[in-house]
Design a protein around this motif. Structure first.
Motif, PDB file in Angstrom:
ATOM      1  N   TYR A 116       0.845  -1.199   0.000  1.00  0.00           N
ATOM      2  CA  TYR A 116       0.000   0.000   0.000  1.00  0.00           C
ATOM      3  C   TYR A 116       0.876   1.242   0.000  1.00  0.00           C
ATOM      4  CZ  TYR A 116      -3.599   3.349   1.367  1.00  0.00           C
ATOM      5  OH  TYR A 116      -4.454   4.419   1.406  1.00  0.00           O
ATOM      6  N   SER A 117       0.550   2.189  -0.820  1.00  0.00           N
ATOM      7  CA  SER A 117       1.277   3.457  -0.832  1.00  0.00           C
ATOM      8  C   SER A 117       0.290   4.588  -1.026  1.00  0.00           C
ATOM      9  CB  SER A 117       2.309   3.488  -1.965  1.00  0.00           C
ATOM     10  OG  SER A 117       1.679   3.346  -3.211  1.00  0.00           O
ATOM     11  N   SER A 118       0.297   5.519  -0.088  1.00  0.00           N
ATOM     12  CA  SER A 118      -0.620   6.646  -0.166  1.00  0.00           C
ATOM     13  C   SER A 118      -0.051   7.813   0.607  1.00  0.00           C
ATOM     14  CB  SER A 118      -1.991   6.269   0.411  1.00  0.00           C
ATOM     15  OG  SER A 118      -2.863   7.371   0.374  1.00  0.00           O
ATOM     16  N   GLU A 119      -0.048   8.978  -0.019  1.00  0.00           N
ATOM     17  CA  GLU A 119       0.421  10.187   0.645  1.00  0.00           C
ATOM     18  C   GLU A 119      -0.771  10.896   1.258  1.00  0.00           C
ATOM     19  OE1 GLU A 119       3.554  11.032   1.007  1.00  0.00           O
ATOM     20  OE2 GLU A 119       4.212   9.273  -0.092  1.00  0.00           O
ATOM     21  N   VAL A 120      -1.075  10.553   2.478  1.00  0.00           N
ATOM     22  CA  VAL A 120      -2.189  11.172   3.179  1.00  0.00           C
ATOM     23  C   VAL A 120      -1.642  12.051   4.290  1.00  0.00           C
ATOM     24  CG1 VAL A 120      -4.270  10.775   4.556  1.00  0.00           C
ATOM     25  CG2 VAL A 120      -3.712   9.246   2.667  1.00  0.00           C
ATOM     26  N   ALA A 121      -2.054  13.308   4.307  1.00  0.00           N
ATOM     27  CA  ALA A 121      -1.579  14.226   5.326  1.00  0.00           C
ATOM     28  C   ALA A 121      -2.147  13.835   6.688  1.00  0.00           C
ATOM     29  CB  ALA A 121      -1.996  15.654   4.977  1.00  0.00           C
ATOM     30  N   PRO A 122      -1.377  14.050   7.740  1.00  0.00           N
ATOM     31  CA  PRO A 122      -1.902  13.734   9.068  1.00  0.00           C
ATOM     32  C   PRO A 122      -3.045  14.672   9.433  1.00  0.00           C
ATOM     33  CG  PRO A 122       0.169  14.949   9.239  1.00  0.00           C
ATOM     34  CD  PRO A 122      -0.024  14.629   7.785  1.00  0.00           C
ATOM     35  N   PRO A 123      -3.944  14.224  10.309  1.00  0.00           N
ATOM     36  CA  PRO A 123      -5.022  15.113  10.736  1.00  0.00           C
ATOM     37  C   PRO A 123      -4.456  16.336  11.443  1.00  0.00           C
ATOM     38  CG  PRO A 123      -4.934  13.133  12.098  1.00  0.00           C
ATOM     39  CD  PRO A 123      -3.998  12.914  10.965  1.00  0.00           C
ATOM     40  N   GLU A 124      -5.149  17.461  11.361  1.00  0.00           N
ATOM     41  CA  GLU A 124      -4.664  18.702  11.950  1.00  0.00           C
ATOM     42  C   GLU A 124      -4.444  18.568  13.460  1.00  0.00           C
ATOM     43  OE1 GLU A 124      -7.210  21.918  10.937  1.00  0.00           O
ATOM     44  OE2 GLU A 124      -6.903  21.692   8.783  1.00  0.00           O
ATOM     45  N   LYS A 125      -5.339  17.831  14.114  1.00  0.00           N
ATOM     46  CA  LYS A 125      -5.226  17.672  15.559  1.00  0.00           C
ATOM     47  C   LYS A 125      -5.563  16.240  15.939  1.00  0.00           C
ATOM     48  CE  LYS A 125      -6.908  19.436  19.991  1.00  0.00           C
ATOM     49  NZ  LYS A 125      -7.883  20.331  20.670  1.00  0.00           N
ATOM     50  N   LEU A 126      -4.616  15.570  16.593  1.00  0.00           N
ATOM     51  CA  LEU A 126      -4.864  14.206  17.040  1.00  0.00           C
ATOM     52  C   LEU A 126      -5.760  14.230  18.274  1.00  0.00           C
ATOM     53  CD1 LEU A 126      -1.302  12.652  16.693  1.00  0.00           C
ATOM     54  CD2 LEU A 126      -3.313  12.097  15.324  1.00  0.00           C
ATOM     55  N   PRO A 127      -6.715  13.281  18.365  1.00  0.00           N
ATOM     56  CA  PRO A 127      -7.602  13.275  19.531  1.00  0.00           C
ATOM     57  C   PRO A 127      -6.853  12.903  20.793  1.00  0.00           C
ATOM     58  CG  PRO A 127      -7.937  11.317  18.192  1.00  0.00           C
ATOM     59  CD  PRO A 127      -7.012  12.208  17.413  1.00  0.00           C
ATOM     60  N   GLU A 128      -7.319  13.406  21.913  1.00  0.00           N
ATOM     61  CA  GLU A 128      -6.708  13.108  23.202  1.00  0.00           C
ATOM     62  C   GLU A 128      -7.654  12.249  24.035  1.00  0.00           C
ATOM     63  OE1 GLU A 128      -5.721  16.758  25.064  1.00  0.00           O
ATOM     64  OE2 GLU A 128      -4.279  17.359  23.523  1.00  0.00           O
ATOM     65  N   GLN A 364       1.258   4.795  19.485  1.00  0.00           N
ATOM     66  CA  GLN A 364       2.376   5.376  20.233  1.00  0.00           C
ATOM     67  C   GLN A 364       3.156   4.300  20.974  1.00  0.00           C
ATOM     68  OE1 GLN A 364       0.241   8.307  22.585  1.00  0.00           O
ATOM     69  NE2 GLN A 364       0.955   9.998  21.310  1.00  0.00           N
ATOM     70  N   GLN A 365       2.467   3.303  21.484  1.00  0.00           N
ATOM     71  CA  GLN A 365       3.099   2.233  22.249  1.00  0.00           C
ATOM     72  C   GLN A 365       4.129   1.482  21.410  1.00  0.00           C
ATOM     73  OE1 GLN A 365       2.745   1.460  25.452  1.00  0.00           O
ATOM     74  NE2 GLN A 365       4.017  -0.379  25.419  1.00  0.00           N
ATOM     75  N   PHE A 366       3.854   1.318  20.108  1.00  0.00           N
ATOM     76  CA  PHE A 366       4.730   0.527  19.248  1.00  0.00           C
ATOM     77  C   PHE A 366       5.536   1.383  18.267  1.00  0.00           C
ATOM     78  CE2 PHE A 366       1.107  -2.197  20.390  1.00  0.00           C
ATOM     79  CZ  PHE A 366       1.797  -3.148  21.124  1.00  0.00           C
ATOM     80  N   GLY A 367       5.509   2.688  18.461  1.00  0.00           N
ATOM     81  CA  GLY A 367       6.306   3.577  17.617  1.00  0.00           C
ATOM     82  C   GLY A 367       5.852   3.625  16.175  1.00  0.00           C
ATOM     83  N   LEU A 368       4.574   3.372  15.927  1.00  0.00           N
ATOM     84  CA  LEU A 368       4.049   3.418  14.563  1.00  0.00           C
ATOM     85  C   LEU A 368       3.672   4.861  14.205  1.00  0.00           C
ATOM     86  CD1 LEU A 368       1.799   0.220  14.710  1.00  0.00           C
ATOM     87  CD2 LEU A 368       4.029   0.462  13.616  1.00  0.00           C
ATOM     88  N   PRO A 369       3.770   5.225  12.929  1.00  0.00           N
ATOM     89  CA  PRO A 369       3.549   6.630  12.521  1.00  0.00           C
ATOM     90  C   PRO A 369       2.119   7.105  12.760  1.00  0.00           C
ATOM     91  CG  PRO A 369       3.705   5.185  10.600  1.00  0.00           C
ATOM     92  CD  PRO A 369       4.090   4.357  11.787  1.00  0.00           C
ATOM     93  N   LEU A 370       1.965   8.145  13.569  1.00  0.00           N
ATOM     94  CA  LEU A 370       0.642   8.678  13.875  1.00  0.00           C
ATOM     95  C   LEU A 370      -0.010   9.340  12.666  1.00  0.00           C
ATOM     96  CD1 LEU A 370       1.150  10.245  17.428  1.00  0.00           C
ATOM     97  CD2 LEU A 370       0.191   8.031  16.838  1.00  0.00           C
ATOM     98  N   GLU A 371       0.825   9.822  11.718  1.00  0.00           N
ATOM     99  CA  GLU A 371       0.232  10.477  10.543  1.00  0.00           C
ATOM    100  C   GLU A 371      -0.608   9.516   9.716  1.00  0.00           C
ATOM    101  OE1 GLU A 371       4.622   9.548   9.620  1.00  0.00           O
ATOM    102  OE2 GLU A 371       3.433  10.395  11.252  1.00  0.00           O
ATOM    103  N   ALA A 372      -0.369   8.201   9.880  1.00  0.00           N
ATOM    104  CA  ALA A 372      -1.151   7.206   9.142  1.00  0.00           C
ATOM    105  C   ALA A 372      -2.603   7.175   9.586  1.00  0.00           C
ATOM    106  CB  ALA A 372      -0.527   5.820   9.304  1.00  0.00           C
ATOM    107  N   ILE A 373      -2.905   7.795  10.734  1.00  0.00           N
ATOM    108  CA  ILE A 373      -4.296   7.878  11.176  1.00  0.00           C
ATOM    109  C   ILE A 373      -5.143   8.621  10.152  1.00  0.00           C
ATOM    110  CG2 ILE A 373      -5.809   8.971  12.904  1.00  0.00           C
ATOM    111  CD1 ILE A 373      -3.903   8.165  15.041  1.00  0.00           C
ATOM    112  N   GLY A 374      -4.505   9.507   9.387  1.00  0.00           N
ATOM    113  CA  GLY A 374      -5.229  10.228   8.334  1.00  0.00           C
ATOM    114  C   GLY A 374      -5.874   9.274   7.338  1.00  0.00           C
ATOM    115  N   ILE A 375      -5.208   8.162   7.042  1.00  0.00           N
ATOM    116  CA  ILE A 375      -5.761   7.160   6.129  1.00  0.00           C
ATOM    117  C   ILE A 375      -6.974   6.485   6.771  1.00  0.00           C
ATOM    118  CG2 ILE A 375      -5.252   5.033   4.842  1.00  0.00           C
ATOM    119  CD1 ILE A 375      -2.266   5.841   5.057  1.00  0.00           C
ATOM    120  N   ILE A 376      -6.839   6.142   8.056  1.00  0.00           N
ATOM    121  CA  ILE A 376      -7.930   5.479   8.768  1.00  0.00           C
ATOM    122  C   ILE A 376      -9.155   6.388   8.838  1.00  0.00           C
ATOM    123  CG2 ILE A 376      -8.622   4.387  10.933  1.00  0.00           C
ATOM    124  CD1 ILE A 376      -6.400   2.898   9.359  1.00  0.00           C
ATOM    125  N   LEU A 377      -8.930   7.658   9.173  1.00  0.00           N
ATOM    126  CA  LEU A 377     -10.043   8.601   9.295  1.00  0.00           C
ATOM    127  C   LEU A 377     -10.748   8.836   7.961  1.00  0.00           C
ATOM    128  CD1 LEU A 377      -8.555  11.285  11.737  1.00  0.00           C
ATOM    129  CD2 LEU A 377     -10.281   9.557  12.239  1.00  0.00           C
TER     130      LEU A 377
END
Length: 416
Positions: A116-128, A364-377
């Motif tokens: 999979y390859s996709s340039e998706v920008a990270p969300p402006e604000k990550l939820p807390e 965060q626990q496994f050091g995976l890129p948070l910007e990838a959440i943009g794809i999920i969202l």
């Protein structure tokens, strides 16, 4: 017995279909003036849908409070309450562990993130989100009125239990005051029937609001992830719950799913387990035959801690993001994902897309890129609707199992 409106499920399905058709027409037909589309989007779909959701939410706290208090105050033994509590929490956490394990197994076999390859920008604000400490502390409110105003369900359940126990112990001193709560519970169940009689209109607006703004193109992004997630959700809802129901209750699972379709549609259209509580309670008590002593505890608690659909998303999303990032998770890390998903599900709010909050914790626990959440969202809206339907179905299944184990399940009502 309070009667449900005639042909309600059929009318809800018609409302959903009409919402899809009209919403899609505005989204795809370019000759429709923009001003007309905006008018329908704002003053019909958005306004109508919001009014319907507000009406459902309006009933949640008083319905849970009066139902739980009336149920506990009528118990002849407090030991029964302890048994119900232990069985409920144990079943919810167990099914969540099964759900996330299932998604991890399917994800590791079919590898949705491979290639999979996709340039998706990270969300402006990550939820807390809130930690376990805050979640546990929140069960014991310093201000119950504030907790009710903020829909803090675990706090409301805790206070209701305490109030019900106190009422149970002082009933002989208060001229059978618990009967007043029983009557108020009946009144609020009637209010639920009044509100859900307008469900076809509400569902029409909610589905139309979604389609007119997002269209039906969700499968263009992360196609394999979406398909695999839907498959795992369906496997869990139709196989895992069927096995549990057969194993512990011997009930007819086809009858169970037929009676749950109305609740599932509500959950799908609202994307909120909490907003669906009034409908779930009504169905579990009146149609499935679960005694209110069980349902009034199991359903509100389930709306807060039973997040099987969310756990499936978290497991699949973690595998998906790890694979697309070229990171191989070890068996120990898979076990850690299961534990994290189960623990964090307790603090997940019963509102749309709340699972994204706990997904951040896992990544965060496994050091995976948070910007990838943009794809999920980008593809999460429709998936969140399906996940909520899975969650409320699990709530009802656990209610049946717990009620049956306590001899508080009316099988004649269930089979009717």
């Amino acid at each position: 017995m309070i009667e449900t409106p005639v042909n309600l499920t059929r009318n809800i399905l018609l409302g959903m279909l009409l919402g899809f058709i009209i919403g899609a027409s505005f989204y795809y037909l370019e000759f429709i003036p923009k001003s007309v589309e905006e008018f329908f989007a704002i003053y019909l779909f958005s306004l109508g849908g919001s009014i319907f959701i507000n009406l459902l939410k309006m009933l949640i706290i008083p319905l849970v409070f009066f139902s739980l208090v009336s149920g506990i105050s009528s118990l002849t033994s407090m030991k029964s309450l302890g048994n119900i509590t232990l069985k409920t929490i144990g079943l919810y956490l167990s099914t969540t562990a099964v759900a996330v394990s299932l998604s991890l197994i399917v994800g590791s076999i079919f590898q949705p993130g491979a290639g999979y390859s996709s340039e998706v920008a990270p969300p402006e604000k990550l939820p807390e989100g809130q930690g376990i400490y805050e979640t546990v502390l929140g069960i014991f409110p310093s201000n119950i009125i504030e907790a009710m105003a903020q829909n803090q369900m675990l706090a409301v359940v805790f206070f209701s239990i305490l109030f019900g126990i106190a009422l149970n112990k002082t009933n002989h001193l208060t001229n059978n005051f618990s009967s007043a709560f029983e009557r108020l519970n009946i009144v609020f169940m009637q209010l639920v029937i009044i509100v859900i009689s307008y469900a076809p209109i509400g569902v029409f607006c909610l589905i139309g609001k979604f389609v007119i703004s997002d269209g039906l193109d969700i499968f263009q992004e992360a196609f394999k992830y979406v398909i695999l997630l839907i498959i795992v959700l369906l496997i869990h809802v139709f196989f895992t719950y069927s096995i549990l129901l057969k194993m512990f209750t011997k009930l007819n699972v086809i009858t169970f799913y037929k009676k749950m379709k109305e609740v599932a549609i509500f959950a799908f259209s609202t994307s909120s387990s909490a907003a669906t509580i009034p409908v779930t309670l009504k169905t579990v008590q009146n149609d499935l035959g679960v005694n209110k002593n069980v349902s009034s505890f199991v359903i509100p608690v389930g709306a807060t801690i039973n997040m099987d659909g969310t756990a499936i998303m978290q497991g699949m999303a973690t595998v998906f993001i790890a694979q697309m990032s070229g990171i191989d998770l070890t068996l120990i890390q898979y076990v850690q994902v299961v534990i994290l998903a189960v623990v964090t599900s307790i603090g997940t709010a019963a509102v749309p897309s709340a699972g994204t909050i706990t997904l951040v914790i896992i990544l965060q626990q496994f050091g995976l890129p948070l910007e990838a959440i943009g794809i999920i969202l980008a593809v999460d809206r429709i998936l969140d609707m399906i996940r909520t339907s899975v969650n409320v179905t699990g709530d009802a299944a656990v209610a049946c199992i717990v009620a049956n184990s306590e001899n508080l399940l009316d099988k004649s009502t269930f089979n009717k």
